[in-house]
Design a protein around this motif. Structure first.
Motif, PDB file in Angstrom:
ATOM      1  N   VAL A 222      61.698  -1.366 -16.676  1.00  0.00           N
ATOM      2  CA  VAL A 222      60.869  -0.532 -17.576  1.00  0.00           C
ATOM      3  C   VAL A 222      60.868   1.031 -17.058  1.00  0.00           C
ATOM      4  CG1 VAL A 222      59.163  -2.445 -18.154  1.00  0.00           C
ATOM      5  CG2 VAL A 222      58.555  -0.783 -16.131  1.00  0.00           C
ATOM      6  N   LEU A 223      60.349   1.657 -17.872  1.00  0.00           N
ATOM      7  CA  LEU A 223      59.898   3.173 -17.625  1.00  0.00           C
ATOM      8  C   LEU A 223      59.106   3.430 -16.598  1.00  0.00           C
ATOM      9  CD1 LEU A 223      60.298   4.817 -21.097  1.00  0.00           C
ATOM     10  CD2 LEU A 223      62.056   5.357 -19.233  1.00  0.00           C
ATOM     11  N   GLY A 224      59.323   3.695 -15.473  1.00  0.00           N
ATOM     12  CA  GLY A 224      58.319   3.980 -14.311  1.00  0.00           C
ATOM     13  C   GLY A 224      57.893   5.498 -13.928  1.00  0.00           C
ATOM     14  N   PRO A 225      57.346   5.641 -12.936  1.00  0.00           N
ATOM     15  CA  PRO A 225      56.806   4.715 -11.830  1.00  0.00           C
ATOM     16  C   PRO A 225      55.550   3.699 -12.393  1.00  0.00           C
ATOM     17  CG  PRO A 225      56.057   6.810 -11.526  1.00  0.00           C
ATOM     18  CD  PRO A 225      56.725   6.947 -12.576  1.00  0.00           C
ATOM     19  N   GLU A 226      55.200   2.980 -11.546  1.00  0.00           N
ATOM     20  CA  GLU A 226      53.826   2.089 -11.948  1.00  0.00           C
ATOM     21  C   GLU A 226      52.730   2.862 -12.316  1.00  0.00           C
ATOM     22  OE1 GLU A 226      51.792  -1.650 -10.058  1.00  0.00           O
ATOM     23  OE2 GLU A 226      52.699  -0.516  -8.603  1.00  0.00           O
ATOM     24  N   GLY A 227      52.064   2.518 -13.449  1.00  0.00           N
ATOM     25  CA  GLY A 227      51.152   3.174 -14.199  1.00  0.00           C
ATOM     26  C   GLY A 227      51.335   3.714 -15.398  1.00  0.00           C
TER      27      GLY A 227
ATOM     28  N   ASP B 243      57.546 -15.637 -11.676  1.00  0.00           N
ATOM     29  CA  ASP B 243      58.401 -14.940 -10.667  1.00  0.00           C
ATOM     30  C   ASP B 243      59.121 -13.870 -11.046  1.00  0.00           C
ATOM     31  OD1 ASP B 243      59.340 -14.622  -8.208  1.00  0.00           O
ATOM     32  OD2 ASP B 243      60.976 -15.788  -8.331  1.00  0.00           O
ATOM     33  N   VAL B 244      58.321 -12.793 -11.847  1.00  0.00           N
ATOM     34  CA  VAL B 244      58.843 -11.594 -12.389  1.00  0.00           C
ATOM     35  C   VAL B 244      58.855 -10.485 -11.455  1.00  0.00           C
ATOM     36  CG1 VAL B 244      58.767  -9.881 -14.530  1.00  0.00           C
ATOM     37  CG2 VAL B 244      58.465 -12.474 -14.745  1.00  0.00           C
ATOM     38  N   GLN B 245      59.966  -9.855 -11.414  1.00  0.00           N
ATOM     39  CA  GLN B 245      60.124  -8.541 -10.461  1.00  0.00           C
ATOM     40  C   GLN B 245      60.217  -7.273 -11.267  1.00  0.00           C
ATOM     41  OE1 GLN B 245      63.209  -8.528  -7.777  1.00  0.00           O
ATOM     42  NE2 GLN B 245      62.942  -6.157  -7.024  1.00  0.00           N
ATOM     43  N   PHE B 246      59.200  -6.225 -11.116  1.00  0.00           N
ATOM     44  CA  PHE B 246      59.189  -4.980 -12.059  1.00  0.00           C
ATOM     45  C   PHE B 246      60.227  -4.360 -11.514  1.00  0.00           C
ATOM     46  CE2 PHE B 246      55.259  -6.854 -13.645  1.00  0.00           C
ATOM     47  CZ  PHE B 246      55.326  -6.727 -14.920  1.00  0.00           C
ATOM     48  N   ASP B 247      61.119  -3.677 -12.276  1.00  0.00           N
ATOM     49  CA  ASP B 247      62.095  -2.582 -11.835  1.00  0.00           C
ATOM     50  C   ASP B 247      62.112  -1.465 -12.496  1.00  0.00           C
ATOM     51  OD1 ASP B 247      64.534  -1.805 -10.725  1.00  0.00           O
ATOM     52  OD2 ASP B 247      65.645  -2.496 -12.628  1.00  0.00           O
ATOM     53  N   TYR B 248      61.497  -0.323 -12.015  1.00  0.00           N
ATOM     54  CA  TYR B 248      61.067   0.957 -12.600  1.00  0.00           C
ATOM     55  C   TYR B 248      62.116   1.815 -12.411  1.00  0.00           C
ATOM     56  CZ  TYR B 248      56.515  -0.972 -12.228  1.00  0.00           C
ATOM     57  OH  TYR B 248      55.393  -2.075 -12.195  1.00  0.00           O
ATOM     58  N   HIS B 249      62.275   2.624 -13.624  1.00  0.00           N
ATOM     59  CA  HIS B 249      63.366   3.709 -13.889  1.00  0.00           C
ATOM     60  C   HIS B 249      62.903   4.872 -14.347  1.00  0.00           C
ATOM     61  CE1 HIS B 249      66.697   1.165 -12.337  1.00  0.00           C
ATOM     62  NE2 HIS B 249      66.065  -0.173 -13.069  1.00  0.00           N
ATOM     63  N   PRO B 250      63.379   6.149 -14.129  1.00  0.00           N
ATOM     64  CA  PRO B 250      62.887   7.378 -14.668  1.00  0.00           C
ATOM     65  C   PRO B 250      63.317   7.736 -16.094  1.00  0.00           C
ATOM     66  CG  PRO B 250      64.542   7.942 -13.012  1.00  0.00           C
ATOM     67  CD  PRO B 250      64.287   6.525 -12.893  1.00  0.00           C
TER      68      PRO B 250
ATOM     69  N   MET C 257      53.646   9.841 -15.517  1.00  0.00           N
ATOM     70  CA  MET C 257      53.288   9.884 -14.115  1.00  0.00           C
ATOM     71  C   MET C 257      54.042  10.784 -13.439  1.00  0.00           C
ATOM     72  SD  MET C 257      51.184   7.348 -13.993  1.00  0.00           S
ATOM     73  CE  MET C 257      50.955   7.395 -12.296  1.00  0.00           C
ATOM     74  N   VAL C 258      55.340  11.213 -13.900  1.00  0.00           N
ATOM     75  CA  VAL C 258      55.915  12.590 -13.301  1.00  0.00           C
ATOM     76  C   VAL C 258      55.009  13.568 -13.440  1.00  0.00           C
ATOM     77  CG1 VAL C 258      57.664  14.003 -13.569  1.00  0.00           C
ATOM     78  CG2 VAL C 258      58.227  11.548 -13.644  1.00  0.00           C
ATOM     79  N   SER C 259      54.489  13.626 -14.830  1.00  0.00           N
ATOM     80  CA  SER C 259      53.485  15.042 -15.066  1.00  0.00           C
ATOM     81  C   SER C 259      52.315  14.974 -13.902  1.00  0.00           C
ATOM     82  CB  SER C 259      52.835  14.766 -16.253  1.00  0.00           C
ATOM     83  OG  SER C 259      53.848  14.803 -17.377  1.00  0.00           O
ATOM     84  N   ALA C 260      51.827  13.702 -13.826  1.00  0.00           N
ATOM     85  CA  ALA C 260      50.432  13.493 -12.580  1.00  0.00           C
ATOM     86  C   ALA C 260      51.256  13.906 -11.510  1.00  0.00           C
ATOM     87  CB  ALA C 260      50.224  12.246 -12.710  1.00  0.00           C
ATOM     88  N   ARG C 261      52.477  13.538 -10.890  1.00  0.00           N
ATOM     89  CA  ARG C 261      52.899  13.739  -9.560  1.00  0.00           C
ATOM     90  C   ARG C 261      53.231  15.366  -9.455  1.00  0.00           C
ATOM     91  NH1 ARG C 261      56.569  10.514  -9.486  1.00  0.00           N
ATOM     92  NH2 ARG C 261      58.444  11.902  -9.820  1.00  0.00           N
TER      93      ARG C 261
END
Length: 280
Positions: free
Chosen positions: A5-10, A28-35, A130-134
């Motif tokens: 999914v588009l990340g980061p978390e949140g 057993d799902v692992q989230f995989d975040y990408h920008p 979330m990039v805006s927040a950072r």
């Protein structure tokens, strides 16, 4: 299983992915975040799945997703719609003191009323909320950001404004996909889990300058009472004036044979790029 999914978390994409999983039997799902959109798409392989935003209630379809779907060999397996809203945080005492504001590229179109109150502020477009927040956290006096309303409590700011979207009722629709071509015959035999289905696909005419081409395409669905719920045109990028049509059809379980019979007939006249067939 990996869920890209588009990340980061949140992000809203993250919230949509978690909401989708609540409707599914996956374990057993692992989230995989990408920008970026491309990185999400490229990271999906095998039996793993990915999620991308398709449509916002206020700002319309997400062109970056449609452009990827237009050429991608994917199978959409479902969708999820989640509510979205935004808040403003600023290192300023009042709106007129804001010099620079960070805003995600799709969020900008949903918060026009607020941005019109900041005619002298520099708008810096970001890849995610979330990039805006950072970037705001790392910024200077006079900086501001539009961020998810759910993240407002996590921010330290001189000025905070809640619910700054153009209207309170605002939703975004996301599609869930696998990175494998949608096979018409396999999908035709799919057993639906609900009475309603949705079938998204692209239609590219052999000749775009023929009068009545779109009328003929739509006639295939009208003649068999299939409900067209989306129609968008996108350039094929092969040459000027050449377009594909993105179409979504909805129907009931007893129309499953009709939609696939219609698509088979259309393949003799048009390039049909099927994207999926799933319970709606």
């Amino acid at each position: 299983m990996k869920f890209s999914v588009l990340g980061p978390e949140g992000t809203f994409a993250d919230a949509a992915a978690k909401a989708y999983l609540k409707t599914q039997p996956y374990t057993d799902v692992q989230f995989d975040y990408h920008p970026t959109f491309d990185q999400v798409y490229q990271s999906v392989s095998g039996d793993n799945i990915g999620l991308l935003p398709l449509e916002n209630q206020l700002d319309g379809y997400v062109s970056a997703t449609l452009q990827r779907l237009q050429v991608a060999d994917v199978t959409e397996i479902g969708e999820i719609t989640v509510p979205v809203n935004f808040g403003l945080v600023a290192n300023a005492h009042q709106l007129s003191d804001i010099k620079r504001i960070y805003v995600q590229f799709k969020t900008e179109g949903q918060c026009q009323k607020l941005l019109q109150k900041l005619p002298t502020a520099q708008i810096v477009t970001t890849s995610s909320n979330m990039v805006s927040a950072r970037k705001f956290q790392d910024g200077l006096a006079g900086d501001a950001a539009i961020i998810p309303q759910s993240q407002m409590a996590n921010q330290s700011a001189t000025l905070k404004l809640d619910n700054v979207a153009d209207q309170d009722n605002n939703n975004t629709r996301f599609v869930i996909f696998k990175n494998q071509p949608a096979n018409l015959e396999q999908l035709a035999n799919l057993q639906l889990t609900t009475n309603q289905f949705k079938a998204p696909f692209f239609v590219t005419p052999a000749m775009n300058d023929k009068p009545g081409t779109l009328y003929e395409i739509l006639g295939h669905f009208a003649r068999v009472n299939l409900n067209l719920i989306t129609l968008m045109s996108l350039p094929t990028k092969s040459q000027l004036g050449e377009y594909s049509f993105y179409i979504e059809i909805s129907g009931t379980r007893d129309q499953q044979e009709v939609i696939f019979t219609t698509l088979r007939e259309m393949t003799a006249m048009y390039n049909i790029h099927l994207l999926g067939f799933y319970a709606d």
